[in-house]
Design a protein around this motif. Structure first.
Motif, PDB file in Angstrom:
ATOM      1  N   ASP A  55      38.393  58.074   3.874  1.00  0.00           N
ATOM      2  CA  ASP A  55      37.541  57.892   4.860  1.00  0.00           C
ATOM      3  C   ASP A  55      36.316  58.758   3.864  1.00  0.00           C
ATOM      4  OD1 ASP A  55      38.639  57.572   6.449  1.00  0.00           O
ATOM      5  OD2 ASP A  55      38.951  59.395   7.407  1.00  0.00           O
ATOM      6  N   LEU A  56      36.102  59.193   3.169  1.00  0.00           N
ATOM      7  CA  LEU A  56      35.242  59.776   2.762  1.00  0.00           C
ATOM      8  C   LEU A  56      34.187  58.313   1.208  1.00  0.00           C
ATOM      9  CD1 LEU A  56      32.297  61.985   1.885  1.00  0.00           C
ATOM     10  CD2 LEU A  56      33.936  62.796   0.017  1.00  0.00           C
ATOM     11  N   VAL A  57      35.570  57.713   0.645  1.00  0.00           N
ATOM     12  CA  VAL A  57      35.085  57.238  -0.497  1.00  0.00           C
ATOM     13  C   VAL A  57      33.997  56.392   0.358  1.00  0.00           C
ATOM     14  CG1 VAL A  57      35.533  55.352  -1.725  1.00  0.00           C
ATOM     15  CG2 VAL A  57      36.347  57.295  -2.053  1.00  0.00           C
ATOM     16  N   GLU A  58      34.796  55.408   2.006  1.00  0.00           N
ATOM     17  CA  GLU A  58      34.293  54.178   2.386  1.00  0.00           C
ATOM     18  C   GLU A  58      32.840  54.987   3.502  1.00  0.00           C
ATOM     19  OE1 GLU A  58      37.644  53.796   5.390  1.00  0.00           O
ATOM     20  OE2 GLU A  58      38.461  52.405   3.993  1.00  0.00           O
ATOM     21  N   ALA A  59      32.397  56.095   3.299  1.00  0.00           N
ATOM     22  CA  ALA A  59      31.452  56.877   3.869  1.00  0.00           C
ATOM     23  C   ALA A  59      30.323  56.392   3.385  1.00  0.00           C
ATOM     24  CB  ALA A  59      31.331  58.116   4.951  1.00  0.00           C
ATOM     25  N   ARG A  60      30.258  56.901   1.935  1.00  0.00           N
ATOM     26  CA  ARG A  60      29.645  56.654   0.635  1.00  0.00           C
ATOM     27  C   ARG A  60      29.399  55.493   0.293  1.00  0.00           C
ATOM     28  NH1 ARG A  60      31.366  61.520  -3.426  1.00  0.00           N
ATOM     29  NH2 ARG A  60      31.201  63.059  -2.045  1.00  0.00           N
ATOM     30  N   GLN A  61      30.115  54.750   0.598  1.00  0.00           N
ATOM     31  CA  GLN A  61      30.092  53.323   0.069  1.00  0.00           C
ATOM     32  C   GLN A  61      29.131  52.259   1.839  1.00  0.00           C
ATOM     33  OE1 GLN A  61      33.808  51.871   0.242  1.00  0.00           O
ATOM     34  NE2 GLN A  61      34.293  52.193  -2.243  1.00  0.00           N
ATOM     35  N   GLU A  62      29.390  52.961   2.465  1.00  0.00           N
ATOM     36  CA  GLU A  62      28.695  52.510   3.427  1.00  0.00           C
ATOM     37  C   GLU A  62      27.654  52.516   3.548  1.00  0.00           C
ATOM     38  OE1 GLU A  62      30.380  53.554   6.915  1.00  0.00           O
ATOM     39  OE2 GLU A  62      32.012  52.178   7.550  1.00  0.00           O
ATOM     40  N   VAL A  63      27.196  53.989   2.776  1.00  0.00           N
ATOM     41  CA  VAL A  63      25.373  54.917   2.795  1.00  0.00           C
ATOM     42  C   VAL A  63      24.499  53.581   2.131  1.00  0.00           C
ATOM     43  CG1 VAL A  63      24.591  56.422   2.052  1.00  0.00           C
ATOM     44  CG2 VAL A  63      26.339  56.832   3.954  1.00  0.00           C
ATOM     45  N   GLU A  64      25.708  52.875   0.712  1.00  0.00           N
ATOM     46  CA  GLU A  64      25.329  52.535  -0.730  1.00  0.00           C
ATOM     47  C   GLU A  64      24.910  51.208   0.079  1.00  0.00           C
ATOM     48  OE1 GLU A  64      23.566  52.437  -4.212  1.00  0.00           O
ATOM     49  OE2 GLU A  64      24.087  54.424  -3.535  1.00  0.00           O
ATOM     50  N   LEU A  65      25.598  50.486   1.208  1.00  0.00           N
ATOM     51  CA  LEU A  65      25.669  49.185   1.174  1.00  0.00           C
ATOM     52  C   LEU A  65      23.951  48.771   2.443  1.00  0.00           C
ATOM     53  CD1 LEU A  65      29.240  47.910   2.159  1.00  0.00           C
ATOM     54  CD2 LEU A  65      27.102  47.147   0.178  1.00  0.00           C
ATOM     55  N   ALA A  66      24.032  50.769   2.820  1.00  0.00           N
ATOM     56  CA  ALA A  66      22.701  50.752   3.905  1.00  0.00           C
ATOM     57  C   ALA A  66      21.989  50.577   3.347  1.00  0.00           C
ATOM     58  CB  ALA A  66      22.904  51.538   5.448  1.00  0.00           C
ATOM     59  N   LYS A  67      21.689  51.846   2.462  1.00  0.00           N
ATOM     60  CA  LYS A  67      20.591  50.910   0.973  1.00  0.00           C
ATOM     61  C   LYS A  67      20.161  49.759   0.689  1.00  0.00           C
ATOM     62  CE  LYS A  67      20.943  56.122   0.077  1.00  0.00           C
ATOM     63  NZ  LYS A  67      20.994  57.292  -0.752  1.00  0.00           N
ATOM     64  N   GLN A  68      21.394  50.135   0.241  1.00  0.00           N
ATOM     65  CA  GLN A  68      21.022  47.893  -0.515  1.00  0.00           C
ATOM     66  C   GLN A  68      20.224  47.380   0.980  1.00  0.00           C
ATOM     67  OE1 GLN A  68      24.353  47.031  -2.518  1.00  0.00           O
ATOM     68  NE2 GLN A  68      25.293  48.358  -3.663  1.00  0.00           N
ATOM     69  N   GLU A  69      20.805  47.147   2.111  1.00  0.00           N
ATOM     70  CA  GLU A  69      20.026  46.490   2.721  1.00  0.00           C
ATOM     71  C   GLU A  69      18.358  46.997   3.383  1.00  0.00           C
ATOM     72  OE1 GLU A  69      20.981  43.121   5.208  1.00  0.00           O
ATOM     73  OE2 GLU A  69      21.869  43.524   4.010  1.00  0.00           O
ATOM     74  N   GLU A  70      18.429  47.860   3.011  1.00  0.00           N
ATOM     75  CA  GLU A  70      17.520  48.277   3.712  1.00  0.00           C
ATOM     76  C   GLU A  70      15.826  47.679   2.735  1.00  0.00           C
ATOM     77  OE1 GLU A  70      14.784  52.100   4.731  1.00  0.00           O
ATOM     78  OE2 GLU A  70      17.617  52.468   4.114  1.00  0.00           O
ATOM     79  N   VAL A  71      16.492  47.488   1.069  1.00  0.00           N
ATOM     80  CA  VAL A  71      15.878  47.437   0.081  1.00  0.00           C
ATOM     81  C   VAL A  71      15.576  45.604   0.466  1.00  0.00           C
ATOM     82  CG1 VAL A  71      15.550  46.754  -2.310  1.00  0.00           C
ATOM     83  CG2 VAL A  71      16.621  49.128  -1.523  1.00  0.00           C
ATOM     84  N   LYS A  72      16.850  45.027   1.189  1.00  0.00           N
ATOM     85  CA  LYS A  72      16.615  43.454   0.910  1.00  0.00           C
ATOM     86  C   LYS A  72      15.582  43.334   2.159  1.00  0.00           C
ATOM     87  CE  LYS A  72      19.441  39.690   1.343  1.00  0.00           C
ATOM     88  NZ  LYS A  72      20.536  38.979   1.515  1.00  0.00           N
ATOM     89  N   LEU A  73      15.196  44.417   3.400  1.00  0.00           N
ATOM     90  CA  LEU A  73      14.967  43.945   4.413  1.00  0.00           C
ATOM     91  C   LEU A  73      13.377  44.116   4.074  1.00  0.00           C
ATOM     92  CD1 LEU A  73      17.209  44.822   7.430  1.00  0.00           C
ATOM     93  CD2 LEU A  73      17.118  42.870   6.505  1.00  0.00           C
ATOM     94  N   ARG A  74      13.584  45.433   3.845  1.00  0.00           N
ATOM     95  CA  ARG A  74      11.929  45.424   2.391  1.00  0.00           C
ATOM     96  C   ARG A  74      11.241  44.217   1.803  1.00  0.00           C
ATOM     97  NH1 ARG A  74      10.226  50.192   3.572  1.00  0.00           N
ATOM     98  NH2 ARG A  74      11.348  51.955   4.542  1.00  0.00           N
ATOM     99  N   ALA A  75      11.933  43.443   1.017  1.00  0.00           N
ATOM    100  CA  ALA A  75      11.831  42.674   0.443  1.00  0.00           C
ATOM    101  C   ALA A  75      11.508  41.399   0.981  1.00  0.00           C
ATOM    102  CB  ALA A  75      12.788  42.545  -0.961  1.00  0.00           C
TER     103      ALA A  75
END
Length: 258
Positions: A55-75
């Motif tokens: 669960d912890l690993v998945e949560a970290r992965q989701e946070v990382e994906l969310a950060k990547q998606e945020e960068v993509k949306l900003r671009a």
């Protein structure tokens, strides 16, 4: 709660000596997947504990994906803003067209008023605008104003037509008088030049008869036809041609002796 359980398990393993501090120290070996697998093989982790780790690993992965998606949306944000501005402009244009279709009388009246103010527009064009409005919208509140514009344009065209007729009549009368004076041999040199300009040889014969002398591209008429502006003597005419058309008229260079 599962993350809390994970950290409690880690603390218990440290307290039991099964997981040494060197395994988790920042300056020591990393707590890698291999080390966790080794501990799992030794039976240190319960199913609940392993679920918490996942669960912890998945949560970290989701946070990382969310950060990547945020960068993509900003671009993509500038493109989205441009698309939104273009869509708003197109909406405004379509709304303007819709307003024209919904109230064509307003657009037509504006066109008439602009035409009345445009001095470069031909009177016939303004007349067409005024007539179209008067005939198309007989009950419009601007009907009286459009009728005044129509009458004004009609008067302008009538005045222009009459002025053209008067000018034509004056030109005809002046030419007739000039012909009479030419037949009477009573023209100055400049008047002969205006009268004979671009005239054909056949027309010259009609007014002056055949020349007394000349060549292929010029004729000379002897006699008392005009006054030489240099000598003030009465002389004949020398007429030059381009083909069969008059290109110049001058005083006879050497008037005949009387």
């Amino acid at each position: 709660m599962k993350s809390s359980t994970f950290f409690i398990r880690i603390a218990l393993l440290l307290g039991a000596g099964l997981l040494t501090p060197a395994l988790v120290r920042a300056d020591g070996p990393k707590l890698s997947a291999d080390r966790l697998d080794l501990l799992d093989e030794r039976g240190y982790f319960t199913p609940e504990f392993k679920a918490s780790v996942h669960d912890l690993v998945e949560a970290r992965q989701e946070v990382e994906l969310a950060k990547q998606e945020e960068v993509k949306l900003r671009a993509q944000l500038p493109d989205l803003q441009n698309q939104n501005a273009a869509a708003q402009a197109e909406t405004a244009r379509l709304q303007k067209e819709l307003d024209v279709y919904a109230h064509p009388e307003d657009a037509d009246f504006d066109a008439l008023q602009n035409g009345m103010k445009n001095s470069a527009m031909a009177p016939e064009e303004r007349l067409a605008l005024a007539q179209a409005f008067v005939w198309s919208y007989p009950t419009d509140p601007h009907q009286a104003e459009a009728e005044q514009d129509l009458q004004q344009i009609q008067k302008q065209i009538a005045n222009r037509t009459q002025a053209e007729k008067d000018a034509d009549a004056a030109r005809i009368a002046a030419h007739a008088k000039l012909v009479q004076r030419a037949e009477a041999r009573d023209l100055s040199l400049s008047e002969w030049q205006d009268f004979l300009r671009d005239m054909s040889q056949e027309e010259i014969v009609t007014y002056l008869g055949h020349a007394q002398s000349g060549g292929e591209d010029y004729w000379i008429y002897d006699g008392d036809l005009t006054t030489d502006p240099l000598t003030q003597a009465r002389v004949g005419l020398q007429i030059h041609f381009n083909g069969t058309r008059v290109i110049s008229v001058g005083a006879q260079p050497h008037p005949p002796k009387r």
